[in-house]
Design a protein around this motif. Structure first.
Motif, mmCIF file in Angstrom:
data_model
loop_
_atom_site.group_PDB
_atom_site.id
_atom_site.type_symbol
_atom_site.label_atom_id
_atom_site.label_comp_id
_atom_site.label_asym_id
_atom_site.label_seq_id
_atom_site.Cartn_x
_atom_site.Cartn_y
_atom_site.Cartn_z
ATOM 1 N N VAL C 50 0.802 -1.220 0.000
ATOM 2 C CA VAL C 50 0.000 0.000 0.000
ATOM 3 C C VAL C 50 0.840 1.278 0.000
ATOM 4 C CG1 VAL C 50 -1.680 1.275 1.360
ATOM 5 C CG2 VAL C 50 -1.916 -1.179 1.109
ATOM 6 N N LEU C 51 1.910 1.260 0.824
ATOM 7 C CA LEU C 51 2.718 2.473 0.960
ATOM 8 C C LEU C 51 3.293 2.961 -0.378
ATOM 9 C CD1 LEU C 51 2.467 2.622 4.013
ATOM 10 C CD2 LEU C 51 4.937 2.566 4.183
ATOM 11 N N PRO C 52 4.032 2.118 -1.099
ATOM 12 C CA PRO C 52 4.594 2.584 -2.371
ATOM 13 C C PRO C 52 3.504 2.946 -3.374
ATOM 14 C CG PRO C 52 5.563 0.485 -1.728
ATOM 15 C CD PRO C 52 4.408 0.726 -0.819
ATOM 16 N N ALA C 53 2.359 2.277 -3.287
ATOM 17 C CA ALA C 53 1.268 2.604 -4.205
ATOM 18 C C ALA C 53 0.811 4.041 -3.975
ATOM 19 C CB ALA C 53 0.112 1.637 -4.008
ATOM 20 N N GLY C 54 0.744 4.443 -2.700
ATOM 21 C CA GLY C 54 0.366 5.812 -2.384
ATOM 22 C C GLY C 54 1.377 6.802 -2.936
ATOM 23 N N SER C 55 2.657 6.457 -2.814
ATOM 24 C CA SER C 55 3.712 7.332 -3.330
ATOM 25 C C SER C 55 3.627 7.412 -4.845
ATOM 26 C CB SER C 55 5.083 6.802 -2.927
ATOM 27 O OG SER C 55 5.129 6.601 -1.541
ATOM 28 N N ASN C 56 3.411 6.269 -5.471
ATOM 29 C CA ASN C 56 3.349 6.253 -6.933
ATOM 30 C C ASN C 56 2.165 7.056 -7.464
ATOM 31 O OD1 ASN C 56 5.632 4.969 -7.933
ATOM 32 N ND2 ASN C 56 4.851 2.945 -7.334
ATOM 33 N N LEU C 57 1.116 7.134 -6.647
ATOM 34 C CA LEU C 57 -0.030 7.964 -7.046
ATOM 35 C C LEU C 57 0.418 9.409 -7.238
ATOM 36 C CD1 LEU C 57 -3.166 8.194 -7.359
ATOM 37 C CD2 LEU C 57 -3.256 8.656 -4.907
ATOM 38 N N TYR C 58 1.206 9.896 -6.286
ATOM 39 C CA TYR C 58 1.671 11.275 -6.393
ATOM 40 C C TYR C 58 2.720 11.420 -7.494
ATOM 41 C CZ TYR C 58 3.016 15.995 -5.089
ATOM 42 O OH TYR C 58 3.258 17.329 -5.119
ATOM 43 N N PHE C 59 3.620 10.439 -7.603
ATOM 44 C CA PHE C 59 4.639 10.490 -8.659
ATOM 45 C C PHE C 59 3.970 10.518 -10.038
ATOM 46 C CE2 PHE C 59 7.674 7.998 -5.688
ATOM 47 C CZ PHE C 59 8.024 9.183 -5.049
ATOM 48 N N ARG C 60 2.904 9.752 -10.185
ATOM 49 C CA ARG C 60 2.206 9.698 -11.466
ATOM 50 C C ARG C 60 1.653 11.071 -11.817
ATOM 51 N NH1 ARG C 60 -2.792 5.649 -12.962
ATOM 52 N NH2 ARG C 60 -3.159 6.455 -15.057
ATOM 53 N N TYR C 61 1.080 11.691 -10.784
ATOM 54 C CA TYR C 61 0.531 13.033 -10.976
ATOM 55 C C TYR C 61 1.638 14.010 -11.392
ATOM 56 C CZ TYR C 61 -0.848 17.684 -9.321
ATOM 57 O OH TYR C 61 -1.058 19.035 -9.211
ATOM 58 N N ILE C 62 2.779 13.941 -10.680
ATOM 59 C CA ILE C 62 3.909 14.823 -10.997
ATOM 60 C C ILE C 62 4.438 14.516 -12.398
ATOM 61 C CG2 ILE C 62 6.337 15.302 -10.400
ATOM 62 C CD1 ILE C 62 4.405 16.736 -8.574
ATOM 63 N N ASN C 63 4.617 13.226 -12.685
ATOM 64 C CA ASN C 63 5.180 12.839 -13.985
ATOM 65 C C ASN C 63 4.281 13.288 -15.138
ATOM 66 O OD1 ASN C 63 7.383 11.709 -12.793
ATOM 67 N ND2 ASN C 63 6.619 9.598 -12.857
ATOM 68 N N GLU C 64 2.974 13.167 -14.956
ATOM 69 C CA GLU C 64 2.061 13.564 -16.035
ATOM 70 C C GLU C 64 2.026 15.077 -16.199
ATOM 71 O OE1 GLU C 64 -1.772 11.734 -15.721
ATOM 72 O OE2 GLU C 64 -0.921 9.721 -16.060
ATOM 73 N N ASN C 65 2.507 15.777 -15.188
ATOM 74 C CA ASN C 65 2.574 17.234 -15.290
ATOM 75 C C ASN C 65 3.996 17.713 -15.525
ATOM 76 O OD1 ASN C 65 -0.265 18.414 -14.758
ATOM 77 N ND2 ASN C 65 -0.014 16.796 -13.231
ATOM 78 N N GLY C 66 4.777 16.921 -16.233
ATOM 79 C CA GLY C 66 6.109 17.367 -16.662
ATOM 80 C C GLY C 66 7.245 16.921 -15.767
ATOM 81 N N GLY C 67 6.960 16.209 -14.690
ATOM 82 C CA GLY C 67 8.030 15.701 -13.832
ATOM 83 C C GLY C 67 8.704 16.795 -13.030
ATOM 84 N N VAL C 68 9.849 16.486 -12.451
ATOM 85 C CA VAL C 68 10.597 17.467 -11.675
ATOM 86 C C VAL C 68 11.739 17.977 -12.552
ATOM 87 C CG1 VAL C 68 11.978 17.845 -9.613
ATOM 88 C CG2 VAL C 68 10.050 16.263 -9.537
ATOM 89 N N HIS C 69 11.714 19.238 -12.878
ATOM 90 C CA HIS C 69 12.687 19.822 -13.796
ATOM 91 C C HIS C 69 12.819 18.970 -15.059
ATOM 92 C CE1 HIS C 69 13.764 22.720 -10.775
ATOM 93 N NE2 HIS C 69 14.142 21.769 -9.922
ATOM 94 N N GLY C 70 11.681 18.518 -15.533
ATOM 95 C CA GLY C 70 11.663 17.757 -16.786
ATOM 96 C C GLY C 70 12.021 16.297 -16.645
ATOM 97 N N ARG C 71 12.307 15.863 -15.461
ATOM 98 C CA ARG C 71 12.669 14.448 -15.272
ATOM 99 C C ARG C 71 11.508 13.674 -14.647
ATOM 100 N NH1 ARG C 71 17.363 17.178 -13.537
ATOM 101 N NH2 ARG C 71 19.097 16.848 -14.964
ATOM 102 N N GLN C 72 11.304 12.473 -15.173
ATOM 103 C CA GLN C 72 10.274 11.593 -14.630
ATOM 104 C C GLN C 72 10.831 10.881 -13.386
ATOM 105 O OE1 GLN C 72 7.035 10.709 -16.490
ATOM 106 N NE2 GLN C 72 7.579 12.817 -17.011
ATOM 107 N N ILE C 73 9.975 10.716 -12.398
ATOM 108 C CA ILE C 73 10.425 9.994 -11.202
ATOM 109 C C ILE C 73 10.097 8.518 -11.374
ATOM 110 C CG2 ILE C 73 10.152 9.722 -8.708
ATOM 111 C CD1 ILE C 73 9.248 12.646 -8.642
ATOM 112 N N LYS C 74 11.104 7.693 -11.163
ATOM 113 C CA LYS C 74 10.868 6.256 -11.259
ATOM 114 C C LYS C 74 11.336 5.604 -9.964
ATOM 115 C CE LYS C 74 11.880 2.219 -13.919
ATOM 116 N NZ LYS C 74 13.023 1.566 -14.510
ATOM 117 N N MET C 75 10.520 4.733 -9.416
ATOM 118 C CA MET C 75 10.849 4.134 -8.119
ATOM 119 C C MET C 75 10.982 2.613 -8.245
ATOM 120 S SD MET C 75 8.928 4.687 -4.484
ATOM 121 C CE MET C 75 7.323 3.991 -4.862
#
Ligand SMILES: Nc1ncnc2c1ncn2[C@@H]1O[C@H](COP(=O)(O)OP(=O)(O)OP(=O)(O)O)[C@@H](O)[C@H]1O
Ligand SMILES: [Mg+2]
Lengths: 253, 316, 388
Positions: C50-75
């Protein structure tokens, strides 16, 4: 005087009387046979001598030392080694090592330590076993694993393990059981040589009458834990009770 | 570059295997040679580890001295556990030793003044002749020097009258006693010796891991140890070495890969299939290869030596 | 002997390489790789998924909005089965083989403690370890400068709960049920502090991790005349304790540390759990806090299964927010050092669920306060603001 004195030994297992007032002596240098039908208490007597069973009554002395006060593992130090009716060995150890098991008390701790650094010491140790293997004529088997060896070889190693301890008296429980005719002759020869060449007194339990008659100095006949007769082979053979109780039915067995 | 950085990871796993090898050599002498099953050997590892951590970091003793005392302490615990072993064998002994594992865990938690309870203990690096061992490479040389020593000593014990006595106790207590072997003495000795090995491994474990806690020494670890010995082939020191390497590499490298692969099809995790795989391996070895990996190797060697002459006969 | 030496050398040679290292591991023009170590198949595997799934939810949101300084977060998530040794192996793999930029959310105290030396040696930061042990933010420990703790420690939580109880009733007789592991260890530390400060004595009852029978402990509390009980358990324990107490006709006020705030406690305990007060270091996932609102929106948008939603999934979500903020502050060319420096500039930063977060080079504890949540008519209700 190296002598085994068995006095009025009485052994009972929860109701079953296995030995009932057994009394006899085995003299130094003798080949003494113990015979009797199945369940007559022969193995039980061996077990009493080497401490596996504790008789309720009687005394067992060897060279005047009370064996009943000894632990099973101390018996060999008194000079008594034994073989087992059902083969007892370590399958995944070589035949040589199985034999050296019997030399346990001959190898002291100091030489065990030395053995770790000195090849010579190891060879000394192995020589103890090889000597016996030679004596029994199976020297080429030394490095073979026990597992899967023919029955005859396993039986002989059983004897070798007892002899390597250099005992004064060896107890042999049915050494020829399950052997064919030729092997039985071989065993008879070996038993005689144990006495003649190694000077060891032999107390043997055996069902094979021809073997018993040919090698024994004296024979004791047990039946249901009681002694039927003791004497030289001829005497015992012709003893009326013995003919009736034992020899009669073993002839067709 | 890839290789060099990743290599440290493999080296690390190899070091773990090394420490476990030292333990399983001792466990083989107890469970393999003498036939006394121990399902609590993780506890001996813990005793060695905590003793050494306390001796070095709290009492200020040199690591080298602790490397002598810690195994002795574990050995003495082995001695104590040897007492019940005089009366019980087989699965009952397994359960007793398992209970011993739980007691040791309680003990570690209770002695929180020295052990910091369940919170775990930080441990210093080993110092040998003034040289501090820090890197994985340093650890590797340190650990494997002792692995070689442990294997040599283990083999020497196994091939001496002590080893023969152990195996005789396992296969025929009657023959052992009739040969003059004091069962009580040798059973205790087996526990003591295997405690020594485990305690030594524990001391190395503590100082090369730098952190120990009760979670490190759970029951599963003890069960892995016995699997290592069984898979390697009982009463063969090389077998214990092979079995340990096999299980540690399987556990850390192969099972995760397999786990990922299966995860693609089923909703399972590595740990879920791990027990299954280990159980299966045990089962297959017990059924088809009771002599273990070492036995397999011996057979292959004989096969090639006599090939092509009548190989079948010798092979079975 | 020669054979063995040879073998050693060969084994050694196998591992010799040239040993150069990239300036910022895990960072490419398009991607930032982070490592996570969970318990996927051990005693806490329910949380592990459950924990990483919650994190990935936010990462997905960030990634779909251009990532962090253009970089996608991958865990990458590894499994340690709650075994410290396995945790070290996993961390070693992530850091050296996979070359992650940083570690994140590693679960468990002993497991995180075990990887400290490795973090220090490799200079790898660890953001938001998923443990409330107060030892995590101890800056004097190895890698203390690399670990950024987000949660209020168990010791602190226990302190706050004891203070709260005594404020309500100066003559309260307090009992504590704790797990006999590192978690309980930290709770005991807090309890000892609170005892000293308040001049009270707390009746302590231990249970073994995984225990399902608490009749002994509850019986002892009844005997001791305890009327306020703190349950330092996880999810199953408070449920069983409260049900056992109810069955034995015992009705003290029950309190719980943060792991017990799970909504399943209220659900499963039923009437026995009515009035139960749990401490937490963040707002509830179903509250009106900004992060909770965003969380529920994203859950709906990305069709998160109902079963995942809850306190732990939300926890993964909000700690991901802190990590992403740190990554943003690490700049366009992130290095591990810049990530650490970036996080240390957080000053009363609002995550939308945690109390305001402040990190500095001397303090890596994000927060020292909790809210108290009470079950009223079967519903979790916030009854205090942040208390510390
Ligand atoms: N440990 C024991 N417990 C109970 N009864 C026993 C035990 N050992 C032997 N007996 C019994 O004692 C009697 C004598 O047995 P023992 O083995 O001595 O016979 P034996 O003469 O050696 O027979 P065989 O020729 O079959 O070997 C038998 O009735 C046997 O069942
Ligand atoms: Mg018999």
């Amino acid at each position: 005087m190296a002598e085994l004195n068995i006095q009025n030994v009485h052994m009972q297992f929860s109701g079953v009387v296995a030995l009932d007032g057994v009394t006899f002596d085995v003299k130094e240098g003798e080949i003494f046979s113990l015979i009797g039908p199945n369940g007559s208490g022969k193995s039980t007597l061996f077990n009493c001598i080497n401490g596996f069973n504790r008789p309720q009554n009687g005394s067992i002395k060897f060279n005047n030392i009370n064996l009943l006060k000894k632990q099973p593992h101390q018996i060999i130090t008194e000079g008594i080694a034994r073989t087992f009716q059902n083969i007892q060995n370590v399958p995944y150890m070589t035949i040589l090592d199985n034999i050296l098991l019997g030399a346990h008390k001959r190898i002291d701790n100091k030489s065990t330590m030395k053995r770790w650094i000195s090849r010579k010491q190891r060879q000394n140790e192995e020589a103890m076993g090889l000597e016996i293997l030679d004596f029994l004529g199976i020297a080429n088997y030394e490095q073979k694993y026990m597992a899967g060896q023919p029955y005859g070889i396993q039986k002989l190693t059983e004897i070798a393990r007892a002899l390597v301890a250099k005992p004064k008296l060896v107890l042999m429980d049915e050494p020829a059981a399950g052997m064919n005719e030729q092997e039985t002759v071989e065993i008879a020869k070996i038993i005689s040589e144990i006495r003649e060449d190694l000077g060891i007194t032999v107390l043997v339990v055996e069902h094979d009458m021809s073997l018993v008659m040919s090698i024994s100095d004296r024979i004791c006949v047990l039946d249901s834990g009681k002694i039927l007769a003791i004497g030289q082979p001829e005497e015992v053979k012709n003893h009326p009770d013995v003919i009736k109780a034992f020899l009669g039915d073993s002839a067709d067995a | 570059m890839e290789i060099s950085v990743a290599s440290s990871y493999y080296l690390f796993i190899l070091n773990i295997a090394g420490i476990y090898i030292i333990l399983s050599v001792g466990l083989d002498l107890l469970s393999g040679y003498t036939g006394l099953i121990s399902l609590g050997h993780g506890a001996f590892l813990a005793i060695g580890a905590y003793t050494s951590a306390i001796l070095v970091d709290q009492a200020g003793l040199p690591f080298m001295i602790s490397l002598i005392i810690s195994p002795l302490v574990a050995g003495l615990f082995g001695f104590v556990i040897g007492f019940p072993a005089l009366r019980i064998t087989g699965m009952y002994l397994g359960l007793t030793t398992m209970g011993f594992g739980f007691i040791v865990k309680r003990l570690i938690i209770a002695l929180r003044e020295w052990t910091q309870g369940a919170g775990g203990l930080e441990v210093s690096s080993p110092v040998i002749f003034g040289y501090t061992i820090t890197s994985d490479w340093d650890n590797y040389y340190l650990i494997f020097t002792f692995v070689i020593l442990a294997v040599i000593i283990g083999r020497k014990i196994g091939k001496s009258k002590i080893g023969r006595a152990f195996m005789a106790i396992r296969d025929s207590e009657q023959a052992a006693e009739a040969s003059g072997i004091n069962l009580a003495k040798y059973k205790m000795l087996a526990f003591f010796i295997s405690g020594l090995f485990a305690g030594f491994a524990g001391a190395l474990f503590a100082h090369t891991n730098h952190f120990i806690s009760t979670d490190h020494f759970d029951m599963m670890l003890s069960i892995y140890f016995i699997i290592m010995v069984l898979v390697g082939g009982v009463s063969s020191i090389y077998g214990a070495v092979l079995g340990t390497l096999f299980i540690v590499l399987l556990d850390n490298l192969f099972v995760p890969l397999l786990g990922d692969w299966i995860h693609g099809y089923l909703n399972t995790n590595t740990g879920d299939i791990q027990l299954l795989i280990f159980g299966l391996i045990m089962f297959l070895f017990i059924i088809f290869q009771p002599l273990g990996l070492y036995g397999m190797w011996l057979k292959i060697r004989i096969y090639w030596r006599i090939f092509p002459f009548n190989p079948r006969k010798r092979f079975t | 002997m020669r054979k063995i030496t040879g073998l050693l050398v060969i084994l050694g040679l196998l591992f010799i390489g040239c040993g150069k290292q990239a300036p910022a591991p895990g960072v490419t023009d398009t991607e930032i790789l982070i490592g996570n170590i969970q318990d996927l198949s051990g005693p806490m595997k329910e949380l592990g998924a459950v924990l990483p799934a919650g994190s990935n939810l936010y990462f997905r949101y960030i990634n779909e909005n251009g990532g962090v300084h253009g970089r996608q977060i991958k865990m990458i998530v590894e499994d340690h089965q709650y075994n410290p040794q396995k945790a070290v192996v996993a961390a070693k793999k992530l850091i050296e083989k996979d070359q992650v930029f940083c570690l994140y959310q590693v679960i468990g105290t002993s497991t995180t403690e075990a990887i400290r030396p490795l973090l220090a040696e490799s200079g790898t930061p660890l953001i938001a370890p998923a443990t409330q042990s107060g030892t995590m933010s101890d800056m004097s420990r190895p890698a203390g400068d690399l670990i950024f703790h987000t949660d209020t420690g168990y010791d602190k939580q226990t302190n706050i709960l004891v203070d709260y109880i005594i404020k309500q009733d100066a003559n309260a007789k307090i009992g504590l049920i704790y797990q006999d592991d590192d978690y309980g260890e930290n709770v005991l530390k807090g309890a000892a502090e609170a005892e000293k400060r308040n001049g009270v004595s707390i009746q302590k009852e231990a249970y073994q991790r995984g225990a399902t029978d608490f009749t002994g402990q509850v019986g002892n509390l009844i005997k001791g005349g305890v009327n306020n009980v703190i349950i330092a358990g996880i999810v199953k324990e408070p449920i069983i304790v409260m049900k056992t107490a109810a069955a034995m006709g015992y009705a003290p006020q029950f309190f719980g540390t943060s792991p017990t705030m799970d909504h399943r406690v209220a659900l499963a305990a039923g009437p026995a759990g009515e009035g139960f007060i749990a401490a937490n270091f963040a707002y509830l996932w179903n509250s009106d806090a900004p992060a909770a609102v965003q969380y529920r929106e994203l859950c709906e948008k990305y069709e998160v299964p109902e079963a995942y939603m809850g306190m732990y999934h939300f926890y993964g979500f909000i700690t991901a927010k802190i990590l992403v903020e740190g990554l943003k502050r690490a700049g366009k060319n992130p290095t591990r050092k810049r990530l650490v420096n970036g996080l240390e500039t957080l000053n009363k930063w609002e995550s939308g669920a945690f109390p305001p977060i402040t990190y500095s080079s001397k303090d890596h504890a994000a927060t020292e306060s909790v809210i108290l949540v009470q079950v009223k008519d079967g519903v979790q209700t916030v009854i205090t603001d942040w208390v510390d």
